[in-house]
Design a protein around this motif. Structure first.
Motif, PDB file in Angstrom:
ATOM      1  N   THR A 197      -3.756  -6.052  -0.623  1.00  0.00           N
ATOM      2  CA  THR A 197      -4.946  -6.857  -0.379  1.00  0.00           C
ATOM      3  C   THR A 197      -6.139  -6.177  -1.030  1.00  0.00           C
ATOM      4  OG1 THR A 197      -5.591  -5.744   1.678  1.00  0.00           O
ATOM      5  CG2 THR A 197      -4.017  -7.602   1.865  1.00  0.00           C
ATOM      6  N   GLU A 198      -7.177  -6.933  -1.269  1.00  0.00           N
ATOM      7  CA  GLU A 198      -8.402  -6.359  -1.827  1.00  0.00           C
ATOM      8  C   GLU A 198      -8.960  -5.294  -0.878  1.00  0.00           C
ATOM      9  OE1 GLU A 198     -11.366  -5.395  -4.399  1.00  0.00           O
ATOM     10  OE2 GLU A 198      -9.591  -6.583  -4.787  1.00  0.00           O
ATOM     11  N   GLU A 199      -8.860  -5.531   0.405  1.00  0.00           N
ATOM     12  CA  GLU A 199      -9.346  -4.559   1.388  1.00  0.00           C
ATOM     13  C   GLU A 199      -8.563  -3.244   1.292  1.00  0.00           C
ATOM     14  OE1 GLU A 199     -10.770  -4.560   6.040  1.00  0.00           O
ATOM     15  OE2 GLU A 199      -9.341  -6.087   5.389  1.00  0.00           O
ATOM     16  N   GLN A 200      -7.271  -3.319   1.089  1.00  0.00           N
ATOM     17  CA  GLN A 200      -6.467  -2.111   0.914  1.00  0.00           C
ATOM     18  C   GLN A 200      -6.883  -1.371  -0.356  1.00  0.00           C
ATOM     19  OE1 GLN A 200      -2.648  -4.084   1.094  1.00  0.00           O
ATOM     20  NE2 GLN A 200      -2.217  -3.267   3.143  1.00  0.00           N
ATOM     21  N   LYS A 201      -7.080  -2.112  -1.436  1.00  0.00           N
ATOM     22  CA  LYS A 201      -7.486  -1.489  -2.693  1.00  0.00           C
ATOM     23  C   LYS A 201      -8.840  -0.801  -2.542  1.00  0.00           C
ATOM     24  CE  LYS A 201      -4.946  -4.820  -5.516  1.00  0.00           C
ATOM     25  NZ  LYS A 201      -5.065  -5.917  -6.498  1.00  0.00           N
ATOM     26  N   GLN A 202      -9.775  -1.460  -1.879  1.00  0.00           N
ATOM     27  CA  GLN A 202     -11.102  -0.871  -1.681  1.00  0.00           C
ATOM     28  C   GLN A 202     -11.016   0.394  -0.819  1.00  0.00           C
ATOM     29  OE1 GLN A 202     -13.999  -1.584  -3.179  1.00  0.00           O
ATOM     30  NE2 GLN A 202     -12.842  -3.090  -4.378  1.00  0.00           N
ATOM     31  N   ALA A 203     -10.155   0.379   0.188  1.00  0.00           N
ATOM     32  CA  ALA A 203      -9.985   1.563   1.043  1.00  0.00           C
ATOM     33  C   ALA A 203      -9.433   2.731   0.227  1.00  0.00           C
ATOM     34  CB  ALA A 203      -9.072   1.239   2.223  1.00  0.00           C
ATOM     35  N   LEU A 219       0.845  -1.201   0.000  1.00  0.00           N
ATOM     36  CA  LEU A 219       0.000   0.000   0.000  1.00  0.00           C
ATOM     37  C   LEU A 219       0.878   1.249   0.000  1.00  0.00           C
ATOM     38  CD1 LEU A 219      -2.592   1.671   0.370  1.00  0.00           C
ATOM     39  CD2 LEU A 219      -2.524   1.051   2.809  1.00  0.00           C
ATOM     40  N   ASN A 220       1.877   1.259   0.847  1.00  0.00           N
ATOM     41  CA  ASN A 220       2.767   2.413   0.931  1.00  0.00           C
ATOM     42  C   ASN A 220       3.650   2.548  -0.311  1.00  0.00           C
ATOM     43  OD1 ASN A 220       1.848   3.370   3.467  1.00  0.00           O
ATOM     44  ND2 ASN A 220       2.914   1.670   4.444  1.00  0.00           N
ATOM     45  N   LEU A 279      -4.999  -0.549   7.873  1.00  0.00           N
ATOM     46  CA  LEU A 279      -4.486  -1.629   7.029  1.00  0.00           C
ATOM     47  C   LEU A 279      -2.995  -1.487   6.747  1.00  0.00           C
ATOM     48  CD1 LEU A 279      -7.508  -1.823   4.583  1.00  0.00           C
ATOM     49  CD2 LEU A 279      -6.931  -3.456   6.399  1.00  0.00           C
ATOM     50  N   GLY A 280      -2.324  -0.629   7.505  1.00  0.00           N
ATOM     51  CA  GLY A 280      -0.872  -0.510   7.400  1.00  0.00           C
ATOM     52  C   GLY A 280      -0.371   0.707   6.661  1.00  0.00           C
ATOM     53  N   GLY A 281      -1.265   1.570   6.243  1.00  0.00           N
ATOM     54  CA  GLY A 281      -0.846   2.780   5.548  1.00  0.00           C
ATOM     55  C   GLY A 281      -0.205   3.770   6.502  1.00  0.00           C
TER      56      GLY A 281
END
Length: 128
Positions: A57-63, A27-28, A75-77
């Motif tokens: 992850t799909e959850e990161q992409k959706q966020a 993500l980062n 989610l770690g951002g």
């Protein structure tokens, strides 16, 4: 054996430690890619296709797609990396931070100029 993390009990606070860094690595990395104009243009042209190039992850992409920065942080951002998304969208850091608190940009600025929020702040104050 997990490390003792006494700082995890701070209400309303996500600590960006080594575990969160690992969780949000891709993500980062995606966020840092937005430092290049060509990547910003590719992202703006087709956000989903660009995100799918990253091992997030799909959850990161959706966020990211929802511009839910609080969820991205969970989610770690890292906020300093996530600021690249705001900049790509033409938003200032102050606008981003205000959106994360549920406050208007002006209300957020006024709060910060007045010394920040109190330790007892619940987040409900910003929705008035």
């Amino acid at each position: 054996m997990p490390l003792d993390k006494p700082y995890q009990g701070v209400p309303g606070t996500t600590i960006f430690d080594a575990d969160m860094s690992r969780k949000g690595y891709w993500l980062n990395q995606f966020c840092m890619s937005l430092m290049k104009a060509a990547n910003r243009e590719r992202f703006k042209a087709d956000e989903r296709a660009y995100l799918d190039e990253w091992a997030m992850t799909e959850e990161q992409k959706q966020a990211v797609l929802a511009r839910d920065l609080n969820r991205c942080i969970a989610l770690g951002g890292n906020i300093y990396f996530l600021a690249k998304i705001g900049a790509t969208d033409g938003k200032s850091f102050q606008q981003m931070a205000g959106s994360m608190t549920g406050m208007s940009e002006d209300a957020y600025r006024d709060m910060m100029v007045s010394g920040g929020r109190s330790a007892a702040w619940t987040g409900k104050e910003g929705s008035k």
